[in-house]
Design a protein around this motif. Structure first.
Motif, PDB file in Angstrom:
ATOM      1  N   PHE A   1      -4.499  -7.169   6.236  1.00  0.00           N
ATOM      2  CA  PHE A   1      -5.728  -7.542   5.547  1.00  0.00           C
ATOM      3  C   PHE A   1      -5.934  -9.057   5.600  1.00  0.00           C
ATOM      4  CE2 PHE A   1      -8.296  -8.781   1.953  1.00  0.00           C
ATOM      5  CZ  PHE A   1      -9.266  -7.799   1.871  1.00  0.00           C
ATOM      6  N   ASN A   2      -4.913  -9.804   5.250  1.00  0.00           N
ATOM      7  CA  ASN A   2      -5.028 -11.262   5.239  1.00  0.00           C
ATOM      8  C   ASN A   2      -5.340 -11.806   6.626  1.00  0.00           C
ATOM      9  OD1 ASN A   2      -4.434 -11.305   2.487  1.00  0.00           O
ATOM     10  ND2 ASN A   2      -2.250 -11.651   2.808  1.00  0.00           N
ATOM     11  N   ARG A   3      -4.662 -11.289   7.630  1.00  0.00           N
ATOM     12  CA  ARG A   3      -4.890 -11.758   9.000  1.00  0.00           C
ATOM     13  C   ARG A   3      -6.319 -11.483   9.451  1.00  0.00           C
ATOM     14  NH1 ARG A   3       0.120  -9.354  10.044  1.00  0.00           N
ATOM     15  NH2 ARG A   3      -0.929  -7.636  11.121  1.00  0.00           N
ATOM     16  N   LYS A   4      -6.812 -10.273   9.175  1.00  0.00           N
ATOM     17  CA  LYS A   4      -8.153  -9.917   9.635  1.00  0.00           C
ATOM     18  C   LYS A   4      -9.243 -10.702   8.904  1.00  0.00           C
ATOM     19  CE  LYS A   4      -7.639  -5.349  11.741  1.00  0.00           C
ATOM     20  NZ  LYS A   4      -8.198  -5.751  13.046  1.00  0.00           N
ATOM     21  N   VAL A   5      -9.050 -10.936   7.627  1.00  0.00           N
ATOM     22  CA  VAL A   5     -10.041 -11.726   6.894  1.00  0.00           C
ATOM     23  C   VAL A   5     -10.062 -13.157   7.427  1.00  0.00           C
ATOM     24  CG1 VAL A   5     -10.640 -12.709   4.640  1.00  0.00           C
ATOM     25  CG2 VAL A   5     -10.002 -10.289   4.823  1.00  0.00           C
TER      26      VAL A   5
ATOM     27  N   ALA B   1      -1.993 -11.875  -5.954  1.00  0.00           N
ATOM     28  CA  ALA B   1      -0.644 -12.407  -5.736  1.00  0.00           C
ATOM     29  C   ALA B   1      -0.201 -12.278  -4.280  1.00  0.00           C
ATOM     30  CB  ALA B   1       0.357 -11.707  -6.652  1.00  0.00           C
ATOM     31  N   GLN B   2      -0.730 -11.280  -3.556  1.00  0.00           N
ATOM     32  CA  GLN B   2      -0.368 -11.098  -2.143  1.00  0.00           C
ATOM     33  C   GLN B   2      -1.366 -11.783  -1.206  1.00  0.00           C
ATOM     34  OE1 GLN B   2       0.160  -6.620  -2.986  1.00  0.00           O
ATOM     35  NE2 GLN B   2       1.400  -6.940  -1.176  1.00  0.00           N
ATOM     36  N   THR B   3      -2.400 -12.355  -1.772  1.00  0.00           N
ATOM     37  CA  THR B   3      -3.450 -12.994  -0.979  1.00  0.00           C
ATOM     38  C   THR B   3      -3.341 -14.514  -1.015  1.00  0.00           C
ATOM     39  OG1 THR B   3      -4.870 -11.191  -1.793  1.00  0.00           O
ATOM     40  CG2 THR B   3      -5.952 -12.978  -0.591  1.00  0.00           C
ATOM     41  N   ILE B   4      -3.089 -15.053  -2.201  1.00  0.00           N
ATOM     42  CA  ILE B   4      -3.089 -16.508  -2.393  1.00  0.00           C
ATOM     43  C   ILE B   4      -2.076 -17.226  -1.506  1.00  0.00           C
ATOM     44  CG2 ILE B   4      -2.633 -18.355  -4.064  1.00  0.00           C
ATOM     45  CD1 ILE B   4      -3.818 -16.437  -6.231  1.00  0.00           C
TER      46      ILE B   4
ATOM     47  N   HIS C   1      -8.397   2.350  -2.373  1.00  0.00           N
ATOM     48  CA  HIS C   1      -9.284   1.283  -2.817  1.00  0.00           C
ATOM     49  C   HIS C   1      -8.607  -0.088  -2.728  1.00  0.00           C
ATOM     50  CE1 HIS C   1     -12.841  -0.146  -4.818  1.00  0.00           C
ATOM     51  NE2 HIS C   1     -12.195  -0.542  -5.914  1.00  0.00           N
ATOM     52  N   ALA C   2      -7.288  -0.115  -2.838  1.00  0.00           N
ATOM     53  CA  ALA C   2      -6.560  -1.390  -2.896  1.00  0.00           C
ATOM     54  C   ALA C   2      -6.133  -1.853  -1.501  1.00  0.00           C
ATOM     55  CB  ALA C   2      -5.349  -1.257  -3.811  1.00  0.00           C
ATOM     56  N   THR C   3      -7.102  -2.014  -0.624  1.00  0.00           N
ATOM     57  CA  THR C   3      -6.810  -2.394   0.767  1.00  0.00           C
ATOM     58  C   THR C   3      -5.988  -3.681   0.846  1.00  0.00           C
ATOM     59  OG1 THR C   3      -8.973  -3.486   0.776  1.00  0.00           O
ATOM     60  CG2 THR C   3      -8.851  -1.289   1.747  1.00  0.00           C
ATOM     61  N   LEU C   4      -6.304  -4.649   0.020  1.00  0.00           N
ATOM     62  CA  LEU C   4      -5.633  -5.955   0.100  1.00  0.00           C
ATOM     63  C   LEU C   4      -4.210  -5.905  -0.428  1.00  0.00           C
ATOM     64  CD1 LEU C   4      -7.199  -8.293  -2.641  1.00  0.00           C
ATOM     65  CD2 LEU C   4      -7.227  -5.808  -2.673  1.00  0.00           C
ATOM     66  N   HIS C   5      -3.831  -4.829  -1.125  1.00  0.00           N
ATOM     67  CA  HIS C   5      -2.454  -4.635  -1.565  1.00  0.00           C
ATOM     68  C   HIS C   5      -1.705  -3.703  -0.605  1.00  0.00           C
ATOM     69  CE1 HIS C   5      -3.552  -5.533  -6.070  1.00  0.00           C
ATOM     70  NE2 HIS C   5      -3.591  -6.592  -5.303  1.00  0.00           N
ATOM     71  N   GLU C   6      -2.351  -2.603  -0.263  1.00  0.00           N
ATOM     72  CA  GLU C   6      -1.669  -1.571   0.531  1.00  0.00           C
ATOM     73  C   GLU C   6      -1.399  -2.023   1.959  1.00  0.00           C
ATOM     74  OE1 GLU C   6      -3.995   2.028   0.172  1.00  0.00           O
ATOM     75  OE2 GLU C   6      -4.175   1.768  -1.990  1.00  0.00           O
TER      76      GLU C   6
END
Length: 258
Positions: free
Chosen positions: A240-244, A51-54, A230-235
């Motif tokens: 996270f989104n920018r670096k990916v 939900a925080q990635t899409i 473990h929840a890097t993409l949430h925390e």
């Protein structure tokens, strides 16, 4: 924003479809337009975990958020799971969607699946990002607390007879992580797609295991996320989104750590 509707990711009829592939109906949701990006969730999760990635990636990519078989809305009557099975499902889904290849972002079990997809179906993966992935199931890859917890779960469950379909499925999903994966480090040399290997500095994956994955990939970046579990993409969703995305767009000769 006041009055703005929350998108029901993972349960969104406007974006969701089923693909009949390899004997199962895989549920997936599609958002945005552009180069295809396949999102792969973790054990016991579903596409709603993104939900925080899409919303971030849907601005520039055609995001395909998949419920892996036996997860979310992708029912599976089989008696066991493996990461090879899940990776082959992903390849079949991309073929079903008439996509020759995609960017891939996987979390936890999804990260393992992403690596195996690139290994088993190299033409299907443009680049992959994997956060919190492990290559085998024991205390040399997983932190002791998690491994002890899994051992207790196995001891409690192995003598039970599950008559309820949901509990039977949950046990099958648990056994996926108890018994799998089995990916020897040297075999990572066969992965030609650039890979971004990520983990939190307090992840349930041992940091030396994450580093070893990175070291054995021919074209890779490494990011150990500070102050993260473990929840890097949430925390750390924004970073996270920018670096990916930076990794997906970067020119690639060199290895890099961030």
């Amino acid at each position: 924003m006041l009055g703005q509707k929350t998108v029901p990711y993972g349960h969104n009829p406007a974006a969701g479809k089923f693909a009949a592939v390899r004997g199962v109906k895989l549920y997936y949701e599609t958002y945005g337009a552009g180069a295809p990006l396949l999102l792969l969730h973790g054990n016991g999760g579903s596409s709603q975990d993104f939900a925080q990635t899409i919303p971030y990636f849907a601005k520039k990519y055609r995001v395909i958020a998949l419920d892996s078989r036996a997860h979310g809305q992708s029912a599976d009557a089989g008696d066991s799971l493996s990461f090879e099975l899940l990776a082959d499902d992903c390849a079949a889904l991309l073929t079903h969607l008439r996509l020759d290849s995609a960017y891939v972002l996987g979390w936890s079990d999804g990260g393992i699946t992403a690596l195996l997809l690139a290994q088993r179906h190299p033409g299907k993966v443009k680049r992959l990002a994997a956060t919190g992935a492990n290559l085998w199931p024991d205390s040399t890859a997983l932190m002791p607390e998690l491994w002890q917890q899994m051992k207790r779960g196995y001891q409690e469950g192995r003598t039970q007879h599950f008559t309820d379909a949901k509990r039977r499925n949950d046990w099958k999903v648990f056994l996926l992580d108890w018994r799998h994966p089995h990916v020897p480090l040297p075999t990572l040399a066969g992965i030609k797609a650039p890979a971004f290997i990520i983990a939190g500095d307090r992840d349930v994956i041992r940091p030396e295991h994450t580093v070893a994955i990175y070291q054995n990939l021919p074209r890779a970046w490494l990011w150990i996320v500070p102050n993260s579990g473990h929840a890097t993409l949430h925390e750390h969703a924004d970073e996270f989104n920018r670096k990916v995305e930076e990794f997906f767009r970067a020119k690639f000769p060199a290895k890099a750590s961030h």
